[in-house]
Design an enzyme around this catalytic site. Structure first.
Site, PDB file in Angstrom:
ATOM      1  CB  CYS A 122       4.744   7.028  13.282  1.00  0.00           C
ATOM      2  SG  CYS A 122       5.355   6.925  11.590  1.00  0.00           S
ATOM      3  CG  PHE A 264      -4.376  -0.915  -8.663  1.00  0.00           C
ATOM      4  CD1 PHE A 264      -3.910  -2.172  -8.292  1.00  0.00           C
ATOM      5  CD2 PHE A 264      -5.026  -0.140  -7.715  1.00  0.00           C
ATOM      6  CE1 PHE A 264      -4.093  -2.655  -7.011  1.00  0.00           C
ATOM      7  CE2 PHE A 264      -5.217  -0.611  -6.418  1.00  0.00           C
ATOM      8  CZ  PHE A 264      -4.750  -1.867  -6.066  1.00  0.00           C
ATOM      9  CB  VAL A 265      -0.028   2.287 -13.675  1.00  0.00           C
ATOM     10  CG1 VAL A 265       0.198   2.675 -15.138  1.00  0.00           C
ATOM     11  CG2 VAL A 265      -0.464   3.502 -12.871  1.00  0.00           C
ATOM     12  NE  ARG A 269      -9.398  -1.801 -15.326  1.00  0.00           N
ATOM     13  CZ  ARG A 269     -10.661  -1.392 -15.400  1.00  0.00           C
ATOM     14  NH1 ARG A 269     -11.307  -1.465 -16.542  1.00  0.00           N
ATOM     15  NH2 ARG A 269     -11.266  -0.895 -14.345  1.00  0.00           N
TER      16      ARG A 269
END
Length: 282
Positions: A122, A264-265, A269
């Site tokens: 990081c 974004f299942v 879609r």
């Protein structure tokens, strides 16, 4: 081991009325879990109590400290982790677990903390994180030739949601589930921390002989971060599907490892961000 939920009073203010009501509400429990390895404190994570032994197995595998269940000789709650309860007697908090590594398994460096290779880069660069992951992973997900039907994948978030019993009560828990390519549910775990939910799933798989997770897909209820992608790769799982968005580093990590990463299942879609060769539409 502690409760998953607790009841507390809550006052609800309705500006449309206007007015307020006070009633009991169900909240997700969040408590610290200290992990010790061979008696030495290693890390503290905030988690929802339950499946703690799975959690520490999954965590240690995700961090590259173990590679199989046989690397752990014993994992137990510390009897000395006590507080004085309402009864006036000492009570075990079940918030400290000591793991004894098997003979020949290297213990973590004395300077090790929770910021292992997942966070060690990081502020440096994503490339360093991915290179460190490549060096640590014991499994090659790129070689997993399993194909996943988009129609099956699209149904998995709903199947996961159906199993989120504690979320139904609190609305405050993340979930992770492991499924086969044909949609068979293997395990679901919930936790206040999304990374803990995945560690519990990985720990279950490790203890059940399902690591590497050949032919499996890990489904998560939120977004796909680099850390969750890393955990799936370390467990040899070739496909990760998230209800929400992936991060840029998660996509880079998946591409580098040869993993299929979906975001974004939802409904009918889904977006395929990496490893599209495994996803079929027929």
């Amino acid at each position: 081991m502690g409760r998953v939920t607790v009841r507390r009073k809550v006052t609800t203010i309705d500006l449309a009325t206007p007015g307020s009501t006070t009633r009991p509400d169900t909240l997700t429990v969040e408590e610290p879990l200290e992990l010790r390895v061979n008696g030495t404190p290693l890390t503290v994570t905030m988690r929802t109590p339950g499946h703690d032994i799975e959690l520490v197995h999954g965590f240690l595998m995700s961090e590259g400290l173990i590679r199989s269940a046989d690397d752990i000789a014993l994992a137990r709650y510390c009897e000395g982790a006590v507080v004085s309860g309402e009864s006036g007697f000492d009570e075990n908090t079940y918030n400290v677990i000591d793991v004894t590594l098997a003979p020949g398994v290297a213990a973590p460096a004395a300077s090790a903390t929770r910021a292992f290779f997942t966070n060690s880069s990081c502020g440096v660069c994503g490339k360093a994180s991915i290179e460190q992951l490549r060096a640590q992973s014991a499994f090659d997900v790129r070689s997993d030739a399993t194909e996943f039907a988009a129609k099956v994948l699209a149904e998995l978030p709903d199947a996961l949601r159906t199993e989120q019993k504690s979320f139904d009560k609190t609305g405050g828990l993340h979930a992770a589930g492991l499924f086969t390519a044909d949609g068979e549910l293997l395990v679901v775990r919930e936790d206040v921390g999304r990374h803990n939910a995945v560690d519990k799933v990985v720990g279950w798989a490790l203890q059940s002989g399902r690591v590497p997770g050949v032919g499996c897909v890990l489904v998560v209820s939120g977004r796909a971060s680099f850390e969750l992608t890393q955990k799936a790769i370390m467990a040899g799982i070739p496909c990760l599907a998230a209800v929400s968005a992936p991060s840029s580093l998660a996509v880079e990590c998946a591409e580098d490892a040869g993993m299929s990463l979906l975001g974004f299942v939802r409904g009918s879609r889904l977006n395929v961000y990496a490893g599209a060769h495994r996803i079929t539409t027929t």
